[in-house]
Design a protein around this motif. Structure first.
Motif, PDB file in Angstrom:
ATOM      1  N   ARG A 193     -22.125  23.006 -20.148  1.00 13.12           N
ATOM      2  CA  ARG A 193     -21.537  22.705 -21.461  1.00 13.12           C
ATOM      3  C   ARG A 193     -22.608  22.220 -22.439  1.00 13.12           C
ATOM      4  O   ARG A 193     -22.540  22.516 -23.643  1.00 13.12           O
ATOM      5  N   ALA A 194     -23.604  21.483 -21.913  1.00 14.90           N
ATOM      6  CA  ALA A 194     -24.682  21.005 -22.773  1.00 14.90           C
ATOM      7  C   ALA A 194     -25.531  22.155 -23.305  1.00 14.90           C
ATOM      8  O   ALA A 194     -26.115  22.066 -24.394  1.00 14.90           O
ATOM      9  N   LEU A 195     -25.588  23.249 -22.540  1.00 17.16           N
ATOM     10  CA  LEU A 195     -26.326  24.428 -22.977  1.00 17.16           C
ATOM     11  C   LEU A 195     -25.554  25.256 -23.990  1.00 17.16           C
ATOM     12  O   LEU A 195     -26.054  26.262 -24.478  1.00 17.16           O
ATOM     13  N   GLY A 196     -24.331  24.838 -24.263  1.00 14.54           N
ATOM     14  CA  GLY A 196     -23.537  25.532 -25.268  1.00 14.54           C
ATOM     15  C   GLY A 196     -22.575  26.569 -24.728  1.00 14.54           C
ATOM     16  O   GLY A 196     -21.973  27.323 -25.511  1.00 14.54           O
ATOM     17  N   LEU A 197     -22.418  26.622 -23.406  1.00 17.84           N
ATOM     18  CA  LEU A 197     -21.470  27.580 -22.840  1.00 17.84           C
ATOM     19  C   LEU A 197     -20.046  27.131 -23.104  1.00 17.84           C
ATOM     20  O   LEU A 197     -19.726  25.940 -23.038  1.00 17.84           O
ATOM     21  N   SER A 198     -19.193  28.099 -23.392  1.00 19.06           N
ATOM     22  CA  SER A 198     -17.780  27.793 -23.611  1.00 19.06           C
ATOM     23  C   SER A 198     -17.098  27.497 -22.275  1.00 19.06           C
ATOM     24  O   SER A 198     -17.692  27.666 -21.208  1.00 19.06           O
ATOM     25  N   PHE A 199     -15.835  27.078 -22.338  1.00 23.65           N
ATOM     26  CA  PHE A 199     -15.082  26.809 -21.108  1.00 23.65           C
ATOM     27  C   PHE A 199     -15.001  28.064 -20.247  1.00 23.65           C
ATOM     28  O   PHE A 199     -15.216  28.020 -19.034  1.00 23.65           O
ATOM     29  N   GLY A 200     -14.726  29.209 -20.873  1.00 23.78           N
ATOM     30  CA  GLY A 200     -14.621  30.462 -20.131  1.00 23.78           C
ATOM     31  C   GLY A 200     -15.945  30.873 -19.515  1.00 23.78           C
ATOM     32  O   GLY A 200     -15.993  31.331 -18.368  1.00 23.78           O
ATOM     33  N   GLN A 201     -17.030  30.726 -20.266  1.00 22.15           N
ATOM     34  CA  GLN A 201     -18.348  31.094 -19.750  1.00 22.15           C
ATOM     35  C   GLN A 201     -18.772  30.167 -18.610  1.00 22.15           C
ATOM     36  O   GLN A 201     -19.336  30.620 -17.609  1.00 22.15           O
ATOM     37  N   THR A 202     -18.503  28.890 -18.750  1.00 23.74           N
ATOM     38  CA  THR A 202     -18.823  27.934 -17.690  1.00 23.74           C
ATOM     39  C   THR A 202     -18.070  28.273 -16.415  1.00 23.74           C
ATOM     40  O   THR A 202     -18.617  28.250 -15.309  1.00 23.74           O
ATOM     41  N   LEU A 203     -16.799  28.628 -16.602  1.00 23.04           N
ATOM     42  CA  LEU A 203     -15.970  28.968 -15.456  1.00 23.04           C
ATOM     43  C   LEU A 203     -16.484  30.231 -14.774  1.00 23.04           C
ATOM     44  O   LEU A 203     -16.602  30.286 -13.542  1.00 23.04           O
ATOM     45  N   ARG A 204     -16.800  31.248 -15.560  1.00 27.39           N
ATOM     46  CA  ARG A 204     -17.172  32.553 -15.013  1.00 27.39           C
ATOM     47  C   ARG A 204     -18.583  32.571 -14.443  1.00 27.39           C
ATOM     48  O   ARG A 204     -18.831  33.180 -13.398  1.00 27.39           O
ATOM     49  N   LEU A 205     -19.529  31.897 -15.101  1.00 31.91           N
ATOM     50  CA  LEU A 205     -20.934  31.990 -14.708  1.00 31.91           C
ATOM     51  C   LEU A 205     -21.394  30.878 -13.769  1.00 31.91           C
ATOM     52  O   LEU A 205     -22.329  31.082 -12.982  1.00 31.91           O
ATOM     53  N   VAL A 206     -20.741  29.739 -13.827  1.00 27.67           N
ATOM     54  CA  VAL A 206     -21.216  28.587 -13.053  1.00 27.67           C
ATOM     55  C   VAL A 206     -20.233  28.163 -11.970  1.00 27.67           C
ATOM     56  O   VAL A 206     -20.601  28.019 -10.799  1.00 27.67           O
ATOM     57  N   VAL A 207     -18.980  27.987 -12.348  1.00 28.41           N
ATOM     58  CA  VAL A 207     -18.018  27.369 -11.444  1.00 28.41           C
ATOM     59  C   VAL A 207     -17.513  28.342 -10.381  1.00 28.41           C
ATOM     60  O   VAL A 207     -17.606  28.077  -9.180  1.00 28.41           O
ATOM     61  N   LEU A 208     -16.967  29.477 -10.814  1.00 30.99           N
ATOM     62  CA  LEU A 208     -16.316  30.388  -9.862  1.00 30.99           C
ATOM     63  C   LEU A 208     -17.259  30.943  -8.798  1.00 30.99           C
ATOM     64  O   LEU A 208     -16.866  31.029  -7.622  1.00 30.99           O
ATOM     65  N   PRO A 209     -18.496  31.351  -9.142  1.00 32.82           N
ATOM     66  CA  PRO A 209     -19.374  31.868  -8.081  1.00 32.82           C
ATOM     67  C   PRO A 209     -19.631  30.834  -6.980  1.00 32.82           C
ATOM     68  O   PRO A 209     -19.707  31.189  -5.796  1.00 32.82           O
ATOM     69  N   GLN A 210     -19.771  29.566  -7.344  1.00 32.74           N
ATOM     70  CA  GLN A 210     -20.003  28.531  -6.341  1.00 32.74           C
ATOM     71  C   GLN A 210     -18.715  28.166  -5.608  1.00 32.74           C
ATOM     72  O   GLN A 210     -18.730  27.914  -4.396  1.00 32.74           O
ATOM     73  N   ALA A 211     -17.617  28.145  -6.347  1.00 37.83           N
ATOM     74  CA  ALA A 211     -16.339  27.798  -5.725  1.00 37.83           C
ATOM     75  C   ALA A 211     -15.945  28.831  -4.679  1.00 37.83           C
ATOM     76  O   ALA A 211     -15.358  28.494  -3.646  1.00 37.83           O
ATOM     77  N   ALA A 212     -16.276  30.106  -4.942  1.00 34.96           N
ATOM     78  CA  ALA A 212     -15.893  31.176  -4.013  1.00 34.96           C
ATOM     79  C   ALA A 212     -16.499  30.958  -2.637  1.00 34.96           C
ATOM     80  O   ALA A 212     -15.886  31.295  -1.615  1.00 34.96           O
ATOM     81  N   ARG A 213     -17.700  30.376  -2.586  1.00 43.18           N
ATOM     82  CA  ARG A 213     -18.359  30.165  -1.295  1.00 43.18           C
ATOM     83  C   ARG A 213     -17.636  29.127  -0.449  1.00 43.18           C
ATOM     84  O   ARG A 213     -17.605  29.221   0.778  1.00 43.18           O
ATOM     85  N   SER A 214     -17.041  28.141  -1.096  1.00 40.36           N
ATOM     86  CA  SER A 214     -16.428  27.044  -0.347  1.00 40.36           C
ATOM     87  C   SER A 214     -14.979  27.324   0.046  1.00 40.36           C
ATOM     88  O   SER A 214     -14.381  26.524   0.767  1.00 40.36           O
ATOM     89  N   VAL A 215     -14.420  28.426  -0.418  1.00 45.24           N
ATOM     90  CA  VAL A 215     -13.004  28.688  -0.118  1.00 45.24           C
ATOM     91  C   VAL A 215     -12.823  29.804   0.908  1.00 45.24           C
ATOM     92  O   VAL A 215     -11.693  30.221   1.159  1.00 45.24           O
ATOM     93  N   ILE A 216     -13.908  30.277   1.497  1.00 44.46           N
ATOM     94  CA  ILE A 216     -13.782  31.400   2.435  1.00 44.46           C
ATOM     95  C   ILE A 216     -12.895  31.043   3.621  1.00 44.46           C
ATOM     96  O   ILE A 216     -11.943  31.757   3.944  1.00 44.46           O
ATOM     97  N   GLN A 217     -13.181  29.932   4.283  1.00 45.93           N
ATOM     98  CA  GLN A 217     -12.403  29.548   5.462  1.00 45.93           C
ATOM     99  C   GLN A 217     -10.950  29.219   5.106  1.00 45.93           C
ATOM    100  O   GLN A 217     -10.030  29.716   5.776  1.00 45.93           O
ATOM    101  N   PRO A 218     -10.687  28.402   4.066  1.00 44.81           N
ATOM    102  CA  PRO A 218      -9.285  28.159   3.694  1.00 44.81           C
ATOM    103  C   PRO A 218      -8.545  29.432   3.292  1.00 44.81           C
ATOM    104  O   PRO A 218      -7.373  29.613   3.634  1.00 44.81           O
TER     105      PRO A 218
END
Length: 215
Positions: A119-144
């Motif tokens: 967010r400090a770099l100026g990314l919007s909520f959607g961009q933060t979600l798509r570029l930063v959050v979801l790729p990392q979140a996907a790794r932690s949800v494989i087993q569940p």
């Protein structure tokens, strides 16, 4: 064993239908669950409230009750389509509530500092979600997510209770009605379900280890 060998094609066709129901349900539930998870973390209050209520309400309803409501209730209001897809629709809406929570937990596992940096770099909520959050979140949800896929597969057997006799449990019931050998027929079905669960678990473990190395 002769009964199983003579009707291997019946079990095979039932397994294919069960796999189709499970796969379609999981894909649709994942898509809807992702939308709900985004709503849960959205800065828009009405979206958060809607998603929270959806998850709370749907998770409080037994799946068989929801299946019965869709299969026998929708035709009364003029909504009629194939029995199998009616079951898939009901199951997708049901399991989306659980996948929403799995995905939300994955999002919460992402370090807060990375989100703040984006967010400090100026990314919007959607961009933060798509570029930063979801790729990392996907790794932690494989087993569940794999555990939920197993649950979806096992719950597909409930479709037989509302008339989807083409799937594995439905075909097993028809064989048992014909030959009256429940120990053999349902024992074979149980073995198939166990094999599916073990295969999915092994695949999830493999993917988890590969992604762990990548991290």
């Amino acid at each position: 064993m002769g009964l199983i060998a003579d009707h291997i094609g019946v079990f095979g066709s039932g397994l294919l239908v069960s796999a189709e129901i499970s796969a379609c349900t999981f894909v649709l539930a994942t898509l809807l669950g992702a939308v709900l998870a985004v709503c849960r973390i959205s800065p828009v209050p009405p979206l958060r409230i809607f998603s929270r209520l959806y998850v709370a309400v749907v998770r409080s309803v037994p799946l068989l009750v929801l299946l019965t409501l869709f299969v026998f209730g929708l035709p009364e209001i003029g909504v009629v389509y194939s029995l199998q897809w009616t079951a898939v629709t009901a199951m997708s809406l049901y399991w989306a509530a659980f996948l929403c929570e799995v995905l939300r937990a994955g999002v919460r596992a992402v370090p807060r500092g990375q989100i703040e940096a984006a967010r400090a770099l100026g990314l919007s909520f959607g961009q933060t979600l798509r570029l930063v959050v979801l790729p990392q979140a996907a790794r932690s949800v494989i087993q569940p997510a794999a555990s939920l896929f197993i649950a979806v597969t096992l719950s597909s057997s409930l479709a037989a209770a509302v008339g989807v006799t083409q799937e594995l449990t439905g075909q097993t019931e028809l064989l048992d009605q014909k030959y009256a050998q429940p120990l053999v027929t349902f024992g074979a079905a149980a073995v198939i379900y166990v094999a599916i669960a073990l295969c999915v678990g092994r695949l999830a473990g493999y993917l988890d280890r590969k992604l762990e190395v990548a991290r």
